[in-house]
Enzyme design. Structure first.
Site, PDB file in Angstrom:
ATOM      1  N   ASN A 108      27.067 -31.381 -21.969  1.00 55.80           N
ATOM      2  CA  ASN A 108      28.230 -30.992 -22.683  1.00 55.80           C
ATOM      3  C   ASN A 108      28.307 -29.425 -22.662  1.00 55.80           C
ATOM      4  OD1 ASN A 108      28.720 -33.645 -23.595  1.00 55.80           O
ATOM      5  ND2 ASN A 108      26.788 -33.395 -24.875  1.00 55.80           N
ATOM      6  N   HIS A 110      21.370 -27.563 -21.206  1.00 51.54           N
ATOM      7  CA  HIS A 110      20.547 -28.638 -20.932  1.00 51.54           C
ATOM      8  C   HIS A 110      21.442 -29.888 -20.538  1.00 51.54           C
ATOM      9  CE1 HIS A 110      22.123 -29.124 -25.173  1.00 51.54           C
ATOM     10  NE2 HIS A 110      21.766 -30.352 -25.041  1.00 51.54           N
ATOM     11  N   ASP A 118      13.988 -36.783 -25.767  1.00 53.27           N
ATOM     12  CA  ASP A 118      14.721 -36.064 -26.794  1.00 53.27           C
ATOM     13  C   ASP A 118      14.170 -36.976 -27.969  1.00 53.27           C
ATOM     14  OD1 ASP A 118      17.048 -36.226 -28.692  1.00 53.27           O
ATOM     15  OD2 ASP A 118      18.300 -35.843 -26.927  1.00 53.27           O
ATOM     16  N   GLN A 122      28.640 -30.139 -27.573  1.00 49.97           N
ATOM     17  CA  GLN A 122      27.347 -29.292 -27.258  1.00 49.97           C
ATOM     18  C   GLN A 122      26.906 -28.755 -28.680  1.00 49.97           C
ATOM     19  OE1 GLN A 122      27.709 -25.769 -24.760  1.00 49.97           O
ATOM     20  NE2 GLN A 122      25.412 -25.392 -24.838  1.00 49.97           N
ATOM     21  N   HIS A 134      21.081 -34.196 -20.257  1.00 52.79           N
ATOM     22  CA  HIS A 134      20.625 -35.383 -20.800  1.00 52.79           C
ATOM     23  C   HIS A 134      20.403 -36.471 -19.742  1.00 52.79           C
ATOM     24  CE1 HIS A 134      21.519 -34.531 -25.315  1.00 52.79           C
ATOM     25  NE2 HIS A 134      22.259 -33.647 -24.701  1.00 52.79           N
TER      26      HIS A 134
END
Length: 136
Positions: free
Chosen positions: A88, A101, A32, A95, A103
């Site tokens: 999310n 996706h 990230d 989101q 995390h």
């Protein structure tokens, strides 16, 4: 399946550089760029789904399997003390990029990161009503 205006689709296609930790025919795992902690990574399906609801069940199972594999590798290599898995769905849930996706957030003792919610205090009547609503 790709969306032209999706930043994650562009990363997957190699149009935007990333720091790739893992890649196969279905997924790409990247660091990230705005990490919560050292090693914060994202699991990106190569097919574009706006959220978890759209992702086929088989891919959802494969996402969880990959999350476990990556967590084990990252725990070994980064020597983290724990992990948060965060996913999310929808703007109200936090989101911000509408390409499904997950995390993977390594946690370290005293890392200062706070991921929490304020616990509600519903009564037994309210809990019973919610249970009824969901199970009927």
């Amino acid at each position: 399946m790709k969306q032209d205006n999706c930043i994650f689709c562009k990363i997957i296609a190699g149009e935007i550089p990333s720091y790739t930790l893992y890649e196969d025919e279905k997924f790409k795992v990247i660091l990230d760029m705005g990490p919560a902690t050292k090693g914060h990574a994202l699991i990106l399906p190569k097919n574009h789904y706006a959220n978890f609801y759209e992702q086929p069940e088989e891919d959802s199972v494969d996402t969880i399997k990959l999350a476990k594999k990556m967590m084990q590798r990252m725990t070994d290599k980064l020597k983290c003390d724990g992990f948060n898995i965060v996913q999310n769905n929808g703007e109200v849930a936090g989101q911000t990029i509408f390409h499904y996706h997950m995390h993977l957030i390594p946690r370290y003792n005293n890392d200062g990161e706070i991921l929490k919610y304020v616990a509600g205090k519903p009564g037994s009547e309210e809990l019973a009503q919610i249970q009824k609503t969901i199970t009927e």
